[in-house]
Design a protein around this motif. Sequence first.
Motif, PDB file in Angstrom:
ATOM      1  N   HIS A   1       0.849  -1.188   0.000  1.00  0.00           N
ATOM      2  CA  HIS A   1       0.000   0.000   0.000  1.00  0.00           C
ATOM      3  C   HIS A   1       0.884   1.237   0.000  1.00  0.00           C
ATOM      4  CE1 HIS A   1      -3.428  -2.515   0.918  1.00  0.00           C
ATOM      5  NE2 HIS A   1      -2.832  -2.956   2.027  1.00  0.00           N
ATOM      6  N   ALA A   2       0.413   2.285  -0.666  1.00  0.00           N
ATOM      7  CA  ALA A   2       1.142   3.550  -0.711  1.00  0.00           C
ATOM      8  C   ALA A   2       0.302   4.641  -0.051  1.00  0.00           C
ATOM      9  CB  ALA A   2       1.450   3.924  -2.155  1.00  0.00           C
ATOM     10  N   TYR A   3       0.995   5.546   0.632  1.00  0.00           N
ATOM     11  CA  TYR A   3       0.361   6.676   1.316  1.00  0.00           C
ATOM     12  C   TYR A   3       1.143   7.940   1.002  1.00  0.00           C
ATOM     13  CZ  TYR A   3      -1.924   3.029   4.044  1.00  0.00           C
ATOM     14  OH  TYR A   3      -2.651   1.938   4.427  1.00  0.00           O
ATOM     15  N   LEU A   4       0.436   9.050   0.919  1.00  0.00           N
ATOM     16  CA  LEU A   4       1.065  10.340   0.649  1.00  0.00           C
ATOM     17  C   LEU A   4       0.344  11.397   1.467  1.00  0.00           C
ATOM     18  CD1 LEU A   4       2.148  11.820  -2.692  1.00  0.00           C
ATOM     19  CD2 LEU A   4       0.568  13.117  -1.272  1.00  0.00           C
ATOM     20  N   TRP A   5       1.105  12.272   2.083  1.00  0.00           N
ATOM     21  CA  TRP A   5       0.535  13.398   2.822  1.00  0.00           C
ATOM     22  C   TRP A   5       1.395  14.616   2.564  1.00  0.00           C
ATOM     23  CZ3 TRP A   5       2.316  16.800   6.527  1.00  0.00           C
ATOM     24  CH2 TRP A   5       1.353  17.568   7.186  1.00  0.00           C
ATOM     25  N   THR A   6       0.767  15.738   2.287  1.00  0.00           N
ATOM     26  CA  THR A   6       1.457  17.023   2.272  1.00  0.00           C
ATOM     27  C   THR A   6       0.638  17.978   3.128  1.00  0.00           C
ATOM     28  OG1 THR A   6       0.318  17.808   0.287  1.00  0.00           O
ATOM     29  CG2 THR A   6       2.466  16.762  -0.028  1.00  0.00           C
ATOM     30  N   GLY A   7       1.345  18.870   3.774  1.00  0.00           N
ATOM     31  CA  GLY A   7       0.657  19.841   4.599  1.00  0.00           C
ATOM     32  C   GLY A   7       1.641  20.735   5.306  1.00  0.00           C
TER      33      GLY A   7
ATOM     34  N   GLU B   1       6.150  -2.230  -8.925  1.00  0.00           N
ATOM     35  CA  GLU B   1       5.060  -1.328  -9.320  1.00  0.00           C
ATOM     36  C   GLU B   1       4.849  -0.220  -8.290  1.00  0.00           C
ATOM     37  OE1 GLU B   1       1.956  -4.185  -9.835  1.00  0.00           O
ATOM     38  OE2 GLU B   1       2.439  -4.481 -11.953  1.00  0.00           O
ATOM     39  N   VAL B   2       4.868  -0.567  -7.014  1.00  0.00           N
ATOM     40  CA  VAL B   2       4.708   0.475  -5.993  1.00  0.00           C
ATOM     41  C   VAL B   2       5.950   1.365  -5.964  1.00  0.00           C
ATOM     42  CG1 VAL B   2       5.514  -0.812  -3.973  1.00  0.00           C
ATOM     43  CG2 VAL B   2       3.849   0.987  -3.671  1.00  0.00           C
TER      44      VAL B   2
ATOM     45  N   GLY C   1       9.929  -7.444   2.271  1.00  0.00           N
ATOM     46  CA  GLY C   1       8.866  -7.311   3.259  1.00  0.00           C
ATOM     47  C   GLY C   1       8.984  -6.116   4.171  1.00  0.00           C
ATOM     48  N   ALA C   2       9.894  -5.196   3.879  1.00  0.00           N
ATOM     49  CA  ALA C   2      10.083  -4.013   4.721  1.00  0.00           C
ATOM     50  C   ALA C   2       9.114  -2.901   4.330  1.00  0.00           C
ATOM     51  CB  ALA C   2      11.516  -3.514   4.598  1.00  0.00           C
ATOM     52  N   ASP C   3       8.956  -1.947   5.216  1.00  0.00           N
ATOM     53  CA  ASP C   3       8.186  -0.734   4.945  1.00  0.00           C
ATOM     54  C   ASP C   3       9.160   0.392   4.626  1.00  0.00           C
ATOM     55  OD1 ASP C   3       5.867  -2.105   5.643  1.00  0.00           O
ATOM     56  OD2 ASP C   3       5.928  -1.414   7.718  1.00  0.00           O
ATOM     57  N   ILE C   4       8.675   1.403   3.917  1.00  0.00           N
ATOM     58  CA  ILE C   4       9.503   2.538   3.518  1.00  0.00           C
ATOM     59  C   ILE C   4       8.769   3.808   3.928  1.00  0.00           C
ATOM     60  CG2 ILE C   4      10.584   3.717   1.573  1.00  0.00           C
ATOM     61  CD1 ILE C   4      11.399   0.882   1.235  1.00  0.00           C
ATOM     62  N   SER C   5       9.506   4.760   4.445  1.00  0.00           N
ATOM     63  CA  SER C   5       8.925   6.048   4.782  1.00  0.00           C
ATOM     64  C   SER C   5       9.958   7.134   4.515  1.00  0.00           C
ATOM     65  CB  SER C   5       8.521   6.066   6.256  1.00  0.00           C
ATOM     66  OG  SER C   5       7.899   7.282   6.583  1.00  0.00           O
ATOM     67  N   TYR C   6       9.590   8.124   3.694  1.00  0.00           N
ATOM     68  CA  TYR C   6      10.460   9.251   3.386  1.00  0.00           C
ATOM     69  C   TYR C   6       9.690  10.539   3.610  1.00  0.00           C
ATOM     70  CZ  TYR C   6      14.030   6.318   1.286  1.00  0.00           C
ATOM     71  OH  TYR C   6      15.023   5.396   1.089  1.00  0.00           O
TER      72      TYR C   6
ATOM     73  N   SER D   1       6.239  23.668   3.993  1.00  0.00           N
ATOM     74  CA  SER D   1       5.345  22.509   3.950  1.00  0.00           C
ATOM     75  C   SER D   1       6.179  21.250   4.069  1.00  0.00           C
ATOM     76  CB  SER D   1       4.562  22.488   2.632  1.00  0.00           C
ATOM     77  OG  SER D   1       3.662  23.554   2.568  1.00  0.00           O
ATOM     78  N   TYR D   2       5.476  20.146   4.186  1.00  0.00           N
ATOM     79  CA  TYR D   2       6.158  18.875   4.345  1.00  0.00           C
ATOM     80  C   TYR D   2       5.463  17.826   3.485  1.00  0.00           C
ATOM     81  CZ  TYR D   2       8.927  15.325   6.694  1.00  0.00           C
ATOM     82  OH  TYR D   2       9.821  14.338   6.971  1.00  0.00           O
ATOM     83  N   LEU D   3       6.255  16.937   2.901  1.00  0.00           N
ATOM     84  CA  LEU D   3       5.756  15.812   2.108  1.00  0.00           C
ATOM     85  C   LEU D   3       6.162  14.533   2.819  1.00  0.00           C
ATOM     86  CD1 LEU D   3       4.759  14.317  -0.520  1.00  0.00           C
ATOM     87  CD2 LEU D   3       7.095  14.624  -1.375  1.00  0.00           C
ATOM     88  N   SER D   4       5.203  13.653   3.042  1.00  0.00           N
ATOM     89  CA  SER D   4       5.463  12.345   3.624  1.00  0.00           C
ATOM     90  C   SER D   4       4.994  11.287   2.632  1.00  0.00           C
ATOM     91  CB  SER D   4       4.704  12.182   4.942  1.00  0.00           C
ATOM     92  OG  SER D   4       4.811  10.863   5.426  1.00  0.00           O
ATOM     93  N   LEU D   5       5.874  10.340   2.307  1.00  0.00           N
ATOM     94  CA  LEU D   5       5.548   9.212   1.434  1.00  0.00           C
ATOM     95  C   LEU D   5       5.820   7.933   2.212  1.00  0.00           C
ATOM     96  CD1 LEU D   5       7.338  10.536  -1.746  1.00  0.00           C
ATOM     97  CD2 LEU D   5       4.884  10.102  -1.571  1.00  0.00           C
ATOM     98  N   ALA D   6       4.876   7.017   2.211  1.00  0.00           N
ATOM     99  CA  ALA D   6       5.063   5.748   2.917  1.00  0.00           C
ATOM    100  C   ALA D   6       4.602   4.606   2.026  1.00  0.00           C
ATOM    101  CB  ALA D   6       4.281   5.742   4.224  1.00  0.00           C
ATOM    102  N   LEU D   7       5.384   3.542   2.011  1.00  0.00           N
ATOM    103  CA  LEU D   7       5.079   2.333   1.261  1.00  0.00           C
ATOM    104  C   LEU D   7       5.101   1.180   2.256  1.00  0.00           C
ATOM    105  CD1 LEU D   7       7.631   3.025  -1.616  1.00  0.00           C
ATOM    106  CD2 LEU D   7       5.260   3.798  -1.472  1.00  0.00           C
TER     107      LEU D   7
END
Length: 172
Positions: free
Chosen positions: A4-10, A78-79, A119-124, A132-138
Amino acid sequence: MHHHAYLWTGPKARFDDEALRRPPHPDPPPPGSRPELIERYRQVAAEFRTSDLPPLETAYWLVKPRSLVRGTWDEAKEVAAWFGEQLAEYAPRFASAADRDTARLARLVDAAAERLCAGADISYGYYLERPSYLSLALLTCSPNRTTPELPCPVAYTTPRTARAPSGPVGRH
């Protein structure tokens, strides 16, 4: 296994509200605690699961609303490609020139694919202008390696096919 992919900016100030980025303690404050402590606990307990803020622990994205999932894929490559697309889109806004380096970004995408395959998770996270800030998580799911007790936010039927994000990538 799927991803799953997640994105947040704010606003960076909102991102810095760490109390809303961590799950509430399992035990509420004891009777007689300061009223502001009790109120803050109630706020966190009520808002953590529904808030769009990135959790401090990447795996806790899995308890957030399903609508925050930006895409789900069976294949790590793909992700990782989606991750690369987001980096390319936001790179011109990165506050640091070093973060905009395309060779460095390509290496991050390659490393993300390898880590997801394992099988690891990724967060940048990246500072953007304004501030502002950008958060990306896989995240890897079925189950998540770091917190296998957390449920998958998306139900599937077998066989699955890779899905692109269900809508445009939102900005918050």
